[in-house]
Design a protein around this motif. Sequence first.
Motif, mmCIF file in Angstrom:
data_model
loop_
_atom_site.group_PDB
_atom_site.id
_atom_site.type_symbol
_atom_site.label_atom_id
_atom_site.label_comp_id
_atom_site.label_asym_id
_atom_site.label_seq_id
_atom_site.Cartn_x
_atom_site.Cartn_y
_atom_site.Cartn_z
ATOM 1 N N TRP A 34 -11.233 38.187 44.577
ATOM 2 C CA TRP A 34 -11.222 37.200 45.649
ATOM 3 C C TRP A 34 -10.620 35.912 45.104
ATOM 4 C CZ3 TRP A 34 -13.870 32.470 45.653
ATOM 5 C CH2 TRP A 34 -14.723 32.261 44.558
ATOM 6 N N HIS A 35 -10.271 35.016 46.011
ATOM 7 C CA HIS A 35 -9.805 33.685 45.606
ATOM 8 C C HIS A 35 -10.027 32.722 46.760
ATOM 9 C CE1 HIS A 35 -6.082 34.176 47.962
ATOM 10 N NE2 HIS A 35 -5.992 35.387 47.431
ATOM 11 N N THR A 36 -10.006 31.448 46.441
ATOM 12 C CA THR A 36 -10.150 30.443 47.488
ATOM 13 C C THR A 36 -8.848 30.372 48.283
ATOM 14 O OG1 THR A 36 -9.337 28.621 46.130
ATOM 15 C CG2 THR A 36 -11.731 29.066 46.057
ATOM 16 N N MET A 37 -8.923 29.726 49.427
ATOM 17 C CA MET A 37 -7.739 29.568 50.276
ATOM 18 C C MET A 37 -6.675 28.765 49.528
ATOM 19 S SD MET A 37 -8.496 30.831 53.442
ATOM 20 C CE MET A 37 -8.282 29.926 54.942
ATOM 21 N N GLU A 38 -7.112 27.821 48.720
ATOM 22 C CA GLU A 38 -6.179 26.931 48.028
ATOM 23 C C GLU A 38 -5.592 27.545 46.759
ATOM 24 O OE1 GLU A 38 -9.464 25.909 48.701
ATOM 25 O OE2 GLU A 38 -8.842 25.148 50.644
ATOM 26 N N SER A 39 -6.368 28.340 46.052
ATOM 27 C CA SER A 39 -5.923 28.807 44.731
ATOM 28 C C SER A 39 -4.925 29.952 44.797
ATOM 29 C CB SER A 39 -7.115 29.209 43.869
ATOM 30 O OG SER A 39 -7.741 30.362 44.400
ATOM 31 N N GLY A 40 -4.967 30.754 45.830
ATOM 32 C CA GLY A 40 -4.032 31.863 45.956
ATOM 33 C C GLY A 40 -4.227 32.930 44.890
ATOM 34 N N PHE A 41 -3.248 33.809 44.790
ATOM 35 C CA PHE A 41 -3.326 34.969 43.901
ATOM 36 C C PHE A 41 -3.602 34.573 42.458
ATOM 37 C CE2 PHE A 41 -1.423 38.283 41.222
ATOM 38 C CZ PHE A 41 -2.035 39.413 41.735
ATOM 39 N N LYS A 42 -3.028 33.465 42.011
ATOM 40 C CA LYS A 42 -3.221 33.033 40.619
ATOM 41 C C LYS A 42 -4.675 32.681 40.331
ATOM 42 C CE LYS A 42 1.470 31.444 39.924
ATOM 43 N NZ LYS A 42 2.376 30.355 39.638
ATOM 44 N N GLY A 43 -5.438 32.390 41.385
ATOM 45 C CA GLY A 43 -6.842 32.039 41.210
ATOM 46 C C GLY A 43 -7.792 33.198 41.433
ATOM 47 N N ARG A 44 -7.280 34.418 41.360
ATOM 48 C CA ARG A 44 -8.127 35.600 41.589
ATOM 49 C C ARG A 44 -9.294 35.640 40.615
ATOM 50 N NH1 ARG A 44 -5.077 41.207 41.640
ATOM 51 N NH2 ARG A 44 -6.471 41.851 43.285
ATOM 52 N N GLN A 45 -10.450 36.011 41.169
ATOM 53 C CA GLN A 45 -11.659 36.181 40.370
ATOM 54 C C GLN A 45 -12.301 37.517 40.736
ATOM 55 O OE1 GLN A 45 -14.271 32.688 40.548
ATOM 56 N NE2 GLN A 45 -12.602 31.621 41.588
ATOM 57 N N PRO A 46 -13.050 38.110 39.829
ATOM 58 C CA PRO A 46 -13.702 39.385 40.142
ATOM 59 C C PRO A 46 -14.767 39.217 41.233
ATOM 60 C CG PRO A 46 -13.758 38.932 37.774
ATOM 61 C CD PRO A 46 -13.258 37.700 38.442
ATOM 62 N N ILE A 47 -14.906 40.232 42.068
ATOM 63 C CA ILE A 47 -15.975 40.264 43.077
ATOM 64 C C ILE A 47 -17.307 40.245 42.342
ATOM 65 C CG2 ILE A 47 -17.089 41.762 44.798
ATOM 66 C CD1 ILE A 47 -14.542 40.561 45.900
ATOM 67 N N ASP A 48 -18.245 39.470 42.870
ATOM 68 C CA ASP A 48 -19.577 39.425 42.261
ATOM 69 C C ASP A 48 -20.645 39.687 43.324
ATOM 70 O OD1 ASP A 48 -20.173 36.910 43.573
ATOM 71 O OD2 ASP A 48 -18.949 35.928 42.044
#
Length: 151
Positions: free
Chosen positions: A118-132
């Motif tokens: 997932w990522h925030t609306m602002e961070s985009g693909f580069k801000g991907r983080q694992p689902i928790d």
Amino acid sequence: MKIFTLEEAQSMLPLVESLLKRAIDSKQAAEEIDEELSALARRIHLSGGMTVNVAKVAGQRSAMEKHIQRARESVAEIDEIGVQVKDLDSGLLDFPCRMDDEIVLLCWKSGETAIEHWHTMESGFKGRQPIDDRFRRRTGSGNIGSGNRPN
């Protein structure tokens, strides 16, 4: 805007993946025809003119337009479901999701077996983080602006 839970987004994957594949295949077919027509135009230009099979070229142009239309229709179907096509070339899709009091995007890329980022609306693909676990405990869905709020 449609809001998905992780479970809803996962359940939609087979459908949107199929639509995405159709869009990508159609786009690639249109690009191949376009390249053939461009190569023909270059040969005509370099040779100072030549005899062209007009019916064949017209057929190629028609086929290319059909492929483009099919790709557009497939992307429109995905959009109608509420899923965002972020990059057709790489097969990148985002599913809006509520996490706490914020709308974030569950992020899936063609070739992945499940939605795991997932990522925030602002961070985009580069801000991907694992689902928790914050996503796994969500059960409700709805639409923003309709008064429906997830549980």
